[in-house]
Design a protein around this motif. Structure first.
Motif, PDB file in Angstrom:
ATOM      1  N   LEU A 114       0.818  -1.209   0.000  1.00 51.01           N
ATOM      2  CA  LEU A 114       0.000   0.000   0.000  1.00 51.01           C
ATOM      3  C   LEU A 114       0.853   1.262   0.000  1.00 51.01           C
ATOM      4  O   LEU A 114       0.493   2.269  -0.634  1.00 51.01           O
ATOM      5  CB  LEU A 114      -0.956  -0.005   1.197  1.00 51.01           C
ATOM      6  N   THR A 115       1.977   1.230   0.695  1.00 54.54           N
ATOM      7  CA  THR A 115       2.879   2.388   0.706  1.00 54.54           C
ATOM      8  C   THR A 115       3.446   2.631  -0.693  1.00 54.54           C
ATOM      9  O   THR A 115       3.528   3.776  -1.162  1.00 54.54           O
ATOM     10  CB  THR A 115       4.026   2.178   1.712  1.00 54.54           C
TER      11      THR A 115
ATOM     12  N   LYS B 264      10.247   0.761  -4.611  1.00 57.10           N
ATOM     13  CA  LYS B 264      10.132   1.325  -3.264  1.00 57.10           C
ATOM     14  C   LYS B 264      11.076   0.616  -2.302  1.00 57.10           C
ATOM     15  O   LYS B 264      11.766   1.247  -1.492  1.00 57.10           O
ATOM     16  CB  LYS B 264       8.686   1.198  -2.781  1.00 57.10           C
ATOM     17  N   LEU B 265      11.143  -0.704  -2.401  1.00 56.59           N
ATOM     18  CA  LEU B 265      12.043  -1.478  -1.550  1.00 56.59           C
ATOM     19  C   LEU B 265      13.501  -1.159  -1.880  1.00 56.59           C
ATOM     20  O   LEU B 265      14.345  -1.042  -0.982  1.00 56.59           O
ATOM     21  CB  LEU B 265      11.778  -2.973  -1.718  1.00 56.59           C
ATOM     22  N   LEU B 266      13.799  -1.008  -3.181  1.00 52.82           N
ATOM     23  CA  LEU B 266      15.173  -0.729  -3.597  1.00 52.82           C
ATOM     24  C   LEU B 266      15.633   0.638  -3.080  1.00 52.82           C
ATOM     25  O   LEU B 266      16.776   0.791  -2.631  1.00 52.82           O
ATOM     26  CB  LEU B 266      15.272  -0.769  -5.128  1.00 52.82           C
ATOM     27  N   GLU B 267      14.729   1.610  -3.119  1.00 49.96           N
ATOM     28  CA  GLU B 267      15.065   2.940  -2.591  1.00 49.96           C
ATOM     29  C   GLU B 267      15.409   2.875  -1.105  1.00 49.96           C
ATOM     30  O   GLU B 267      16.232   3.652  -0.617  1.00 49.96           O
ATOM     31  CB  GLU B 267      13.883   3.893  -2.779  1.00 49.96           C
ATOM     32  N   GLY B 268      14.769   1.961  -0.387  1.00 52.23           N
ATOM     33  CA  GLY B 268      14.989   1.859   1.053  1.00 52.23           C
ATOM     34  C   GLY B 268      16.132   0.944   1.453  1.00 52.23           C
ATOM     35  O   GLY B 268      16.385   0.759   2.651  1.00 52.23           O
ATOM     36  N   ALA B 269      16.827   0.349   0.476  1.00 50.93           N
ATOM     37  CA  ALA B 269      17.940  -0.558   0.792  1.00 50.93           C
ATOM     38  C   ALA B 269      19.033   0.211   1.533  1.00 50.93           C
ATOM     39  O   ALA B 269      19.494   1.259   1.079  1.00 50.93           O
ATOM     40  CB  ALA B 269      18.481  -1.184  -0.479  1.00 50.93           C
ATOM     41  N   ARG B 270      19.463  -0.329   2.656  1.00 51.11           N
ATOM     42  CA  ARG B 270      20.439   0.371   3.497  1.00 51.11           C
ATOM     43  C   ARG B 270      21.871  -0.037   3.217  1.00 51.11           C
ATOM     44  O   ARG B 270      22.802   0.692   3.537  1.00 51.11           O
ATOM     45  CB  ARG B 270      20.115   0.121   4.985  1.00 51.11           C
TER      46      ARG B 270
END
Length: 609
Positions: free
Chosen positions: A337-338, A441-447
Motif C-alpha cells: 500500500l505504501t 520502493k524497496l530498492l530505494e529503502g535498501a540500506r
C-alpha cells in the motif's frame, strides 16, 4: 505410486503460520449469502426465463432491428452476462477454496451445467450478428452513439466471422462444453489439490504449494528434497496428466480444424485482440535475448552459490548473503500500500478495501487451489484475490501483482460488463506495474550494498520467470500441440518436448536431475488456457517500457495510466499506448523492455568487481 483423490493428509496451518499473523479469508456474501440463499435460486430461475425470452424476441430478427432496438438487445444480452457471471463467480470461488470438497465440486458442477443449458438459446446471437451486412451495421452505429460505444465488442465478435460454424454445430459445442474441456479442467484441479508429498526431513506430508515453496528455502538439502518429492509424485501420476493433455490438445485440434483456424495459437491471439506478428516479434526477441539474460544471470548465480553447476532446485534459491526472512501479513500489506500510494494515493485507496472487506483469501489450506489469481467477478460487485501466502519476500511481490489486477478490474468496471474485460496481454499490465512499484520502493529503502544486491537479484529472477520462463512455456505448448496433431503422445513424448526447451532457455549453468522432465505436469495454464503464458512476457515488456516513460518524468503520467486502466477492453493496445509514445507493433519495442532486465544484470555484475 499414484495417490488417491482424497483429502490431503496435512495440517491446515503450515509451519510458521503463526508468525504471519491473521490471514484473511474471502467473504463471498457480496455475491450471495450462501449456496442455499434465495437470491441464488432466484437468479438461476431468472436466467432460464430471460435466455428463452431473449431468443424468442430476437432470433432471426437482428437484421430488422433499428439502432434503438439493437441497443436494447445488446443491453439485455449484457444483463444476462452479469447474472450468469455472478452465479458462476460464486460457485467457482467457493470451489477454489477447497477443490477436494465433494459438496463444493457438486455445487459448481450443477451451477455450470444449468448456466450452460440455460444460455444455449443465446448461441444464435453472435452468429446472426456476424451475418449482418457491414454497411447496415455501420449505419446503425452512426445513428446511435450509445450503441457505437460497443464497437470494440462488435469488432472482436466479427473477427471470428471466418471461423464460425453452422448454428447447429455452434449450439452443439456450447451444449457439450460442461463435459468437455471444463470437465478435464476440474479433474486436473482436483488431482493437483489432492496430491501429497512425502518430503525427506519433514514430519508430515505437504501439499503442492508447500512443497514448491521448499524450492526457495535457504537450506540446499531441503530444496533438493522438495524437488525430488515433486518429481516422484508427478511421475506416479504422469499417465493421468498425459491423458488430460492429450485429450485437451486433441479436442482443440478438432475444433480448430472445423473452424479452419490457421494455427493452434490463432484462437488465443483473437481473444487477446493482438496480431500474430506482434506475438512472434515478442517471442523471437526474448529467445534471441536468452544468452544475455537467463544464461548470463544463472552463471552469475552459480558463482554466488559456489557451485560448478546449478541443479534445478537452485534456480530460485536465495543468495548466500540473504538472511532468511518471514514477512508478516501486516508488513506485506503496508509495503504494497505504501508503494502504491507513493505512485498515486488513489491507487492505494482502491486497493485498501481488498484487505478490509474480505476480498482476499490468503492462507494455505487443505484442498485450496495452488497459485494465485485475481478474479473480476462482475462489474456490479468487485474482484476477489486468491493467494497462498507463506511469508516469503516473493509472496509480497505476488500480493503486489494480484492487487494490481484488482485495481485494474475495479477501474475498468465503469465500462460495463461487455467492455470491461481486458485482453490477457493488457490484463497483465497493471499487475506487473504494481510489482515494479513495490520493487522500486524497496530498492530505494535498501540500506546496504548487500541488501540492494539481494533485491536486484530477486527482481531479475522474477523477471526471468515472467519473461524467459513464460516464453519457454509458450514454445513448449507450440511443440506439444503440433506434435499432438501427428498422433497420441506418450508421457515420454511430452517429457522430451519439455526438456527440449529447458536447456535452451535456462542455459549451460544447469544440470537437470532425473525426474525434472515431468515438471510440465503441474502448470495449470497449459490445461486451463492454452497459450495464455505469452501474456506474462507481453505484460512485463510493456510495463518495462511504460516504467521507463514514468521514470523519465513524463508529464501527467499518472492520469494517462489511470485512463488506460479505466479503458478496460474498450481500446486496442495501439490506441492505449499511443499517449505514452509507445507502440507494441514495433519490433524494437520489445528490446527496450529486455534491455531493462539486462541492465539489472549489468548492475549485479558490477557489484562483483
Amino acid at each position: 505410486m499414484t495417490l488417491p483423490l482424497s483429502r490431503p493428509a496435512f495440517d491446515a496451518e503450515p509451519k510458521g503460520a503463526k508468525a504471519l499473523g491473521t490471514l484473511p479469508d474471502w467473504d463471498l456474501s457480496d455475491l450471495y449469502a450462501a449456496p442455499d440463499a434465495p437470491e441464488f435460486s432466484r437468479d438461476l430461475a431468472w436466467l432460464e426465463t430471460e435466455c428463452a425470452a431473449f431468443a424468442a424476441s430476437y432470433e432471426g430478427k437482428l437484421a430488422d432491428l433499428d439502432a434503438a432496438a439493437m441497443l436494447d438487445c445488446v443491453r439485455r444480452y449484457e444483463r444476462i452476462d452479469v447474472v450468469a457471471g455472478r452465479i458462476m463467480s460464486f460457485a467457482g470461488l467457493r470451489y477454489y477454496q477447497n477443490t477436494t470438497d465433494p459438496s463444493r465440486a457438486k455445487f459448481m458442477g450443477d451451477a455450470q451445467q444449468k448456466v450452460t443449458d440455460y444460455t444455449t438459446p443465446l448461441v444464435f446471437f453472435g452468429l446472426e450478428f456476424n451475418r449482418l451486412d457491414e454497411a447496415h451495421l455501420g449505419n446503425l452505429l452512426a445513428a446511435n452513439a450509445d450503441l457505437a460505444r460497443y464497437r470494440p465488442v462488435f469488432d472482436r465478435m466479427r473477427a471470428l466471422r471466418p471461423y464460425q460454424l453452422s448454428d447447429e454445430l455452434e449450439k452443439f459445442l456450447h451444449d457439450q462444453s460442461s463435459v468437455g474441456a471444463s470437465a478435464w479442467n476440474k479433474l486436473f484441479d482436483e488431482t493437483l489439490a489432492g496430491l501429497t508429498f512425502e518430503v525427506a526431513g519433514e514430519d508430515e506430508a505437504l501439499n503442492l504449494e508447500a512443497t514448491l515453496n521448499l524450492l526457495t528455502d535457504s537450506d540446499r538439502a531441503k530444496r533438493e528434497a522438495g524437488a525430488r518429492a515433486l518429481a516422484g509424485v508427478f511421475e506416479g501420476n504422469l499417465k493421468l496428466f498425459s491423458r488430460v493433455h492429450n485429450t485437451l490438445a486433441k479436442e482443440k485440434e478438432i475444433e480448430d480444424r472445423w473452424r479452419k483456424m490457421p494455427t493452434a495459437q490463432t484462437a488465443r491471439h483473437l481473444s487477446n485482440h493482438v496480431e500474430p506478428e506482434v506475438v512472434e516479434a515478442l517471442r523471437d526477441a526474448v529467445v534471441a535475448a536468452y544468452p544475455k539474460l537467463s544464461h548470463r544471470y544463472y552463471r552469475l548465480k552459480a558463482k554466488w552459490l559456489g557451485l560448478e553447476k546449478l541443479e534445478i532446485w537452485d534456480r530460485n534459491a536465495p543468495l548466500p548473503t540473504e538472511a532468511p526472512k518471514t514477512v508478516a501479513w501486516d508488513e506485506a500489506k503496508d509495503t504494497v500500500l505504501t508503494a502504491y500510494s507513493a505512485f498515486d494515493p488513489r491507487m492505494a485507496e482502491i486497493a485498501r478495501p481488498f484487505f478490509d472487506k474480505g476480498w482476499i483469501d490468503a492462507a494455505v489450506k487443505p484442498g485450496k487451489a495452488p497459485g494465485a489469481f485475481a478474479h473480476p467477478t462482475v462489474t456490479e460487485v468487485h474482484p476477489y484475490v486468491m493467494l497462498n501466502y507463506l511469508g516469503k519476500p516473493r509472496d509480497v511481490m505476488t500480493l503486489a501483482h494480484e492487487l494490481g489486477h484488482g485495481v485494474h478490474q475495479v477501474l475498468a468496471a465503469g465500462q460495463g460488463e461487455l467492455l470491461s474485460s481486458t485482453p490477457l496481454t493488457l490484463a497483465e499490465t497493471a499487475s506487473v506495474f504494481g510489482e515494479m512499484l513495490t520493487f522500486r520502493k524497496l530498492l530505494e529503502g535498501a540500506r546496504t550494498q548487500a541488501e540492494k544486491k539481494t533485491l536486484l537479484a530477486g527482481k531479475v529472477e522474477d523477471m526471468i520467470n515472467t519473461v524467459v520462463r513464460q516464453i519457454a512455456f509458450y514454445d513448449f505448448e507450440c511443440k506439444l500441440h503440433a506434435a499432438r496433431r501427428e498422433g497420441e503422445l506418450t508421457p515420454d513424448d511430452i517429457n522430451a518436448l519439455w526438456m527440449s526447451i529447458q536447456a535452451e532457455s535456462l542455459g549451460d549453468a544447469f544440470n537437470f536431475m532425473d525426474g525434472y522432465e515431468t515438471f510440465w505436469a503441474y502448470v495449470p495454464h497449459f490445461v486451463h488456457s492454452p497459450f495464455y503464458v505469452y501474456a506474462y512476457a507481453f505484460g512485463d515488456g510493456l510495463v518495462n517500457a511504460l516504467y521507463a516513460v514514468y521514470a523519465e518524468g513524463d508529464a501527467g503520467f499518472q492520469e494517462k495510466y489511470f485512463e488506460m486502466l479505466k479503458a478496460g477492453g474498450s481500446k486496442h493496445h495501439k490506441e492505449l499506448l499511443a499517449p505514452f509514445g509507445l507502440d507494441a507493433s514495433d519490433p524494437k519495442f520489445w528490446d527496450k523492455g529486455l534491455s531493462m532486465i539486462a541492465g539489472f544484470i549489468d548492475e549485479l555484475e558490477a557489484m562483483e568487481d
